[in-house]
Design a protein around this motif. Structure first.
Motif, PDB file in Angstrom:
ATOM      1  N   VAL A 163       9.059  29.578  27.415  1.00  0.00           N
ATOM      2  CA  VAL A 163       7.696  29.651  27.949  1.00  0.00           C
ATOM      3  C   VAL A 163       7.790  30.162  29.380  1.00  0.00           C
ATOM      4  O   VAL A 163       8.497  29.583  30.210  1.00  0.00           O
ATOM      5  CB  VAL A 163       7.010  28.274  27.919  1.00  0.00           C
ATOM      6  CG1 VAL A 163       5.572  28.383  28.412  1.00  0.00           C
ATOM      7  CG2 VAL A 163       7.038  27.690  26.514  1.00  0.00           C
ATOM      8  N   VAL A 166       4.635  29.418  33.797  1.00  0.00           N
ATOM      9  CA  VAL A 166       3.940  28.139  33.714  1.00  0.00           C
ATOM     10  C   VAL A 166       3.276  27.806  35.043  1.00  0.00           C
ATOM     11  O   VAL A 166       3.906  27.760  36.085  1.00  0.00           O
ATOM     12  CB  VAL A 166       4.920  27.005  33.328  1.00  0.00           C
ATOM     13  CG1 VAL A 166       4.241  25.646  33.441  1.00  0.00           C
ATOM     14  CG2 VAL A 166       5.442  27.216  31.923  1.00  0.00           C
ATOM     15  N   ALA A 170       3.970  22.293  32.033  1.00  0.00           N
ATOM     16  CA  ALA A 170       3.787  22.405  30.586  1.00  0.00           C
ATOM     17  C   ALA A 170       4.503  21.272  29.867  1.00  0.00           C
ATOM     18  O   ALA A 170       5.620  20.883  30.237  1.00  0.00           O
ATOM     19  CB  ALA A 170       4.301  23.757  30.090  1.00  0.00           C
ATOM     20  N   ARG A 184       6.504  24.272  37.160  1.00  0.00           N
ATOM     21  CA  ARG A 184       5.889  25.547  37.568  1.00  0.00           C
ATOM     22  C   ARG A 184       6.949  26.617  37.789  1.00  0.00           C
ATOM     23  O   ARG A 184       7.945  26.400  38.498  1.00  0.00           O
ATOM     24  CB  ARG A 184       5.067  25.334  38.844  1.00  0.00           C
ATOM     25  CG  ARG A 184       4.359  26.614  39.357  1.00  0.00           C
ATOM     26  CD  ARG A 184       3.535  26.275  40.564  1.00  0.00           C
ATOM     27  NE  ARG A 184       3.055  27.445  41.281  1.00  0.00           N
ATOM     28  CZ  ARG A 184       1.800  27.907  41.238  1.00  0.00           C
ATOM     29  NH1 ARG A 184       0.905  27.287  40.498  1.00  0.00           N
ATOM     30  NH2 ARG A 184       1.448  28.967  41.947  1.00  0.00           N
ATOM     31  N   VAL A 203      -0.905  22.350  29.086  1.00  0.00           N
ATOM     32  CA  VAL A 203      -0.657  22.815  30.455  1.00  0.00           C
ATOM     33  C   VAL A 203      -1.591  22.089  31.405  1.00  0.00           C
ATOM     34  O   VAL A 203      -2.811  22.063  31.199  1.00  0.00           O
ATOM     35  CB  VAL A 203      -0.839  24.337  30.581  1.00  0.00           C
ATOM     36  CG1 VAL A 203      -0.616  24.780  32.021  1.00  0.00           C
ATOM     37  CG2 VAL A 203       0.134  25.057  29.657  1.00  0.00           C
ATOM     38  N   ILE A 225      -0.268  29.712  31.111  1.00  0.00           N
ATOM     39  CA  ILE A 225       1.043  30.312  30.879  1.00  0.00           C
ATOM     40  C   ILE A 225       0.877  31.817  30.744  1.00  0.00           C
ATOM     41  O   ILE A 225      -0.209  32.317  30.456  1.00  0.00           O
ATOM     42  CB  ILE A 225       1.741  29.738  29.624  1.00  0.00           C
ATOM     43  CG1 ILE A 225       0.880  29.968  28.369  1.00  0.00           C
ATOM     44  CG2 ILE A 225       2.049  28.258  29.815  1.00  0.00           C
ATOM     45  CD1 ILE A 225       1.544  29.507  27.075  1.00  0.00           C
TER      46      ILE A 225
END
Length: 370
Positions: A163, A166, A170, A184, A203, A225
């Motif tokens: 991912v 962010v 998340a 982050r 999130v 995201i």
């Protein structure tokens, strides 16, 4: 305290230099504005953040002011200001206000009520898009939004899910299992070694940057995201859901623990709640004479939102520090049954309790890696 941030020590100042500067200014005959005289509280989700890397401000806005967040005087600062004022404007002194009584010594047992993923319902559905959209694009400007990717055909059997982008934090569930927390701008690869059909990413918006150049720059201010990849391939087809952190209507309790076969994730050495962010509920009874200001101690919990008598008090994050207690004004309490809800995002207190204290703890240990 405006420049105080979570994960770092509070900015405090000594009384003596304050008194010296104040005395000198009055001696020059100039006007003086005492900023801040009285601390406050970032109730609800009103606390902001600082820096392009995002350092969230705490719920407490005490500011190390002469008059505290809860209204009591900090006598060292108050006295130096009072003495300097009396030096140039003698007489007419009002009585010094006494600290008002507080409520404490109450332990509250908490039970699990509902998982946040229970809110991924048609009524909270926002949009279905090819690529993940920011929270702002979906009209969500605070709290939490959920992204969901469901594989209708062949499941993912092996590979690494990553991912990216962010903002700000998340919480990842794979086939209903809470497996990872991503901070982050981190890129954490999540290995998948079994058939995977469902990915949910919750999130959290930790607050918008409140000053400086980063305020107007999208790459720092957006929430959500950027994308999710499986190996070299970008995952497409995402559902978006609004998640209400103050929705405490769970009707039945849910199990927090799971059998030995359940593969629960860990973060910073603490086991994650197996089925993801969870709402916990507790209650306590009060008499009329107990309707006093108090401080709810979140020590032992990890990160989340506190709700008392259906009032969203604010964010708590004892895993980060320095704030461990949240100020609860006595006017928010009532005779009879009072309710406490904790929307815990990561790891619950093993004792499943919180306590009401007569004393605040907003200057505790900090963990910059929380």
């Amino acid at each position: 305290m405006y420049h105080a941030t979570l994960k770092g020590p509070n900015n405090v100042s000594a009384a003596a230099p304050l008194g010296e500067v104040f005395d000198k200014l009055l001696g020059l005959g100039v006007s003086v504005n005492l900023y801040m005289w009285h601390g406050g509280t970032n109730f609800g989700l009103t606390s902001g953040a600082e820096k392009s890397t995002l350092s969230p401000n705490p719920t407490s806005y005490d500011y190390d002011a002469p008059q505290s967040e809860w209204g009591d005087l900090k006598m060292d600062k108050y006295n130096v200001l009072r003495n300097a004022t009396d030096k140039y404007f003698p007489g007419n002194k009002l009585p010094v206000p006494k600290p008002h009584p507080k409520l404490g010594g109450i332990s509250v047992n908490m039970t699990s009520l509902a998982h946040l993923t229970a809110q991924l319902t048609p009524s909270n559905f926002l949009a279905f898009t090819g690529l993940p959209q920011t929270m702002e694009m979906m009209g969500v400007f605070e709290g939490i939004m959920a992204y969901r990717h469901s594989l209708k055909g062949n499941p993912i059997k092996n590979g690494t899910i990553t991912v990216r982008g962010v903002h700000d934090r998340a919480f990842i569930l794979v086939d209903g299992t809470f497996v990872q927390v991503v901070r982050r701008d981190e890129e954490v690869g999540l290995g998948v070694s079994h058939a995977t059909r469902d990915i949910v990413i919750l999130v959290e918006n930790q607050g918008y940057i409140g000053f400086g150049k980063a305020m107007s720059q999208f790459q720092y201010q957006y929430k959500g995201i950027a994308n999710v990849t499986l190996g070299r391939y970008m995952l497409t087809q995402w559902e978006h859901y609004r998640v209400y952190v103050n929705d405490t209507r769970g009707e039945t309790s849910v199990e927090v623990e799971q059998g030995a076969s359940f593969n629960r994730g860990h973060f910073n050495g603490k086991p994650l709640i197996p089925r993801g962010p969870t709402i916990f509920k507790g209650s306590f009874e009060l008499e009329k004479e107990q309707l006093l200001d108090t401080f709810l101690d979140t020590t032992g919990w990890s990160k989340g939102f506190l709700i008392v008598n259906d009032i969203l008090i604010g964010r708590y994050w004892p895993d980060a520090g320095p704030q461990y207690t949240l100020y609860i004004p006595g006017v928010y309490l009532k005779v009879g049954l009072n309710t406490v809800f904790m929307v815990e995002l990561q790891s619950s207190n093993p004792k499943l309790t919180v306590s009401l204290s007569k004393k605040p703890n907003i200057d505790g240990p900090v963990n910059p890696h929380a």
